[in-house]
Design a protein around this motif. Sequence first.
Motif, PDB file in Angstrom:
ATOM      1  N   SER A   1      40.611  43.549  56.760  1.00 34.96           N
ATOM      2  CA  SER A   1      41.041  43.837  55.393  1.00 34.96           C
ATOM      3  C   SER A   1      41.067  42.544  54.601  1.00 34.96           C
ATOM      4  CB  SER A   1      42.435  44.468  55.384  1.00 34.96           C
ATOM      5  OG  SER A   1      42.455  45.684  56.086  1.00 34.96           O
ATOM      6  N   CYS A   2      40.856  42.672  53.308  1.00 32.93           N
ATOM      7  CA  CYS A   2      40.924  41.531  52.399  1.00 32.93           C
ATOM      8  C   CYS A   2      41.710  41.985  51.175  1.00 32.93           C
ATOM      9  CB  CYS A   2      39.523  41.082  52.013  1.00 32.93           C
ATOM     10  SG  CYS A   2      39.468  39.807  50.725  1.00 32.93           S
ATOM     11  N   ALA A   3      42.949  41.528  51.084  1.00 32.84           N
ATOM     12  CA  ALA A   3      43.812  41.906  49.975  1.00 32.84           C
ATOM     13  C   ALA A   3      43.652  40.912  48.831  1.00 32.84           C
ATOM     14  CB  ALA A   3      45.266  41.941  50.431  1.00 32.84           C
ATOM     15  N   ALA A   4      43.380  41.433  47.647  1.00 34.40           N
ATOM     16  CA  ALA A   4      43.193  40.589  46.474  1.00 34.40           C
ATOM     17  C   ALA A   4      44.419  40.639  45.579  1.00 34.40           C
ATOM     18  CB  ALA A   4      41.965  41.039  45.699  1.00 34.40           C
ATOM     19  N   SER A   5      44.677  39.529  44.922  1.00 28.87           N
ATOM     20  CA  SER A   5      45.762  39.462  43.952  1.00 28.87           C
ATOM     21  C   SER A   5      45.347  38.551  42.813  1.00 28.87           C
ATOM     22  CB  SER A   5      47.056  38.956  44.593  1.00 28.87           C
ATOM     23  OG  SER A   5      46.869  37.655  45.118  1.00 28.87           O
ATOM     24  N   GLY A   6      46.094  38.613  41.732  1.00 29.43           N
ATOM     25  CA  GLY A   6      45.791  37.791  40.564  1.00 29.43           C
ATOM     26  C   GLY A   6      44.985  38.533  39.525  1.00 29.43           C
ATOM     27  N   ARG A   7      44.021  39.318  39.957  1.00 29.50           N
ATOM     28  CA  ARG A   7      43.201  40.135  39.071  1.00 29.50           C
ATOM     29  C   ARG A   7      42.724  41.349  39.837  1.00 29.50           C
ATOM     30  NH1 ARG A   7      38.822  36.538  35.609  1.00 29.50           N
ATOM     31  NH2 ARG A   7      40.325  35.449  34.292  1.00 29.50           N
ATOM     32  N   THR A   8      42.395  42.394  39.111  1.00 29.99           N
ATOM     33  CA  THR A   8      41.764  43.533  39.761  1.00 29.99           C
ATOM     34  C   THR A   8      40.341  43.162  40.147  1.00 29.99           C
ATOM     35  OG1 THR A   8      41.032  45.817  39.493  1.00 29.99           O
ATOM     36  CG2 THR A   8      41.051  44.458  37.519  1.00 29.99           C
ATOM     37  N   ILE A   9      39.930  43.601  41.334  1.00 29.22           N
ATOM     38  CA  ILE A   9      38.582  43.295  41.804  1.00 29.22           C
ATOM     39  C   ILE A   9      37.604  44.431  41.527  1.00 29.22           C
ATOM     40  CG2 ILE A   9      39.350  41.674  43.572  1.00 29.22           C
ATOM     41  CD1 ILE A   9      38.893  43.977  45.633  1.00 29.22           C
ATOM     42  N   SER A  10      38.019  45.415  40.751  1.00 27.96           N
ATOM     43  CA  SER A  10      37.176  46.600  40.554  1.00 27.96           C
ATOM     44  C   SER A  10      35.836  46.264  39.897  1.00 27.96           C
ATOM     45  CB  SER A  10      37.927  47.636  39.711  1.00 27.96           C
ATOM     46  OG  SER A  10      38.248  47.100  38.443  1.00 27.96           O
ATOM     47  N   THR A  11      35.768  45.188  39.135  1.00 29.07           N
ATOM     48  CA  THR A  11      34.515  44.823  38.479  1.00 29.07           C
ATOM     49  C   THR A  11      33.760  43.724  39.226  1.00 29.07           C
ATOM     50  OG1 THR A  11      35.609  43.186  37.076  1.00 29.07           O
ATOM     51  CG2 THR A  11      35.414  45.437  36.208  1.00 29.07           C
ATOM     52  N   TYR A  12      34.309  43.281  40.345  1.00 28.47           N
ATOM     53  CA  TYR A  12      33.697  42.213  41.126  1.00 28.47           C
ATOM     54  C   TYR A  12      32.800  42.770  42.220  1.00 28.47           C
ATOM     55  CZ  TYR A  12      36.848  38.638  39.209  1.00 28.47           C
ATOM     56  OH  TYR A  12      37.511  37.756  38.388  1.00 28.47           O
ATOM     57  N   GLY A  13      31.715  42.067  42.495  1.00 28.27           N
ATOM     58  CA  GLY A  13      31.020  42.268  43.746  1.00 28.27           C
ATOM     59  C   GLY A  13      31.831  41.576  44.831  1.00 28.27           C
ATOM     60  N   MET A  14      31.866  42.177  46.009  1.00 28.37           N
ATOM     61  CA  MET A  14      32.662  41.617  47.100  1.00 28.37           C
ATOM     62  C   MET A  14      31.796  41.467  48.333  1.00 28.37           C
ATOM     63  SD  MET A  14      35.655  41.246  45.734  1.00 28.37           S
ATOM     64  CE  MET A  14      36.620  40.869  47.201  1.00 28.37           C
TER      65      MET A  14
END
Length: 123
Positions: free
Chosen positions: A21-34
């Motif tokens: 798992s990779c938990a993101a914080s600070g910004r939503t990653i919905s528009t990012y390629g991951m």
Amino acid sequence: QVQLVESGGGSVQAGGSLRLSCAASGRTISTYGMGWFRQAPGKEREFVAAISWSGNTVYADSVKGRFTISRDNAKNTLYLQMNSLKPEDTAVYYCAADPSGFGVKTDYDYHYWGQGTQVTVSS
């Protein structure tokens, strides 16, 4: 800024499974390629899998059919399901975020990186 924290690594026997798992914080990653990358001792960092903002996926040939990348935008989390693990999958696994949204194979396109999680597969 996006902060990424990987978890789920560990030691497993060949043929076993793990889910990273990779938990993101600070910004939503919905528009990012991951993406997921890995680095084995003494080797260059290599691409594993990526997913675009729209859900398109791409895999390294070495993991195709065994690994599955997915994302849960509601949880702001990226996953990597790893099945049929082999000793050659042993490495530190990193997740990364690509602001362009495309989710590509080239590591220099990723602006944000996690600290990595160790995966060890024994024969």
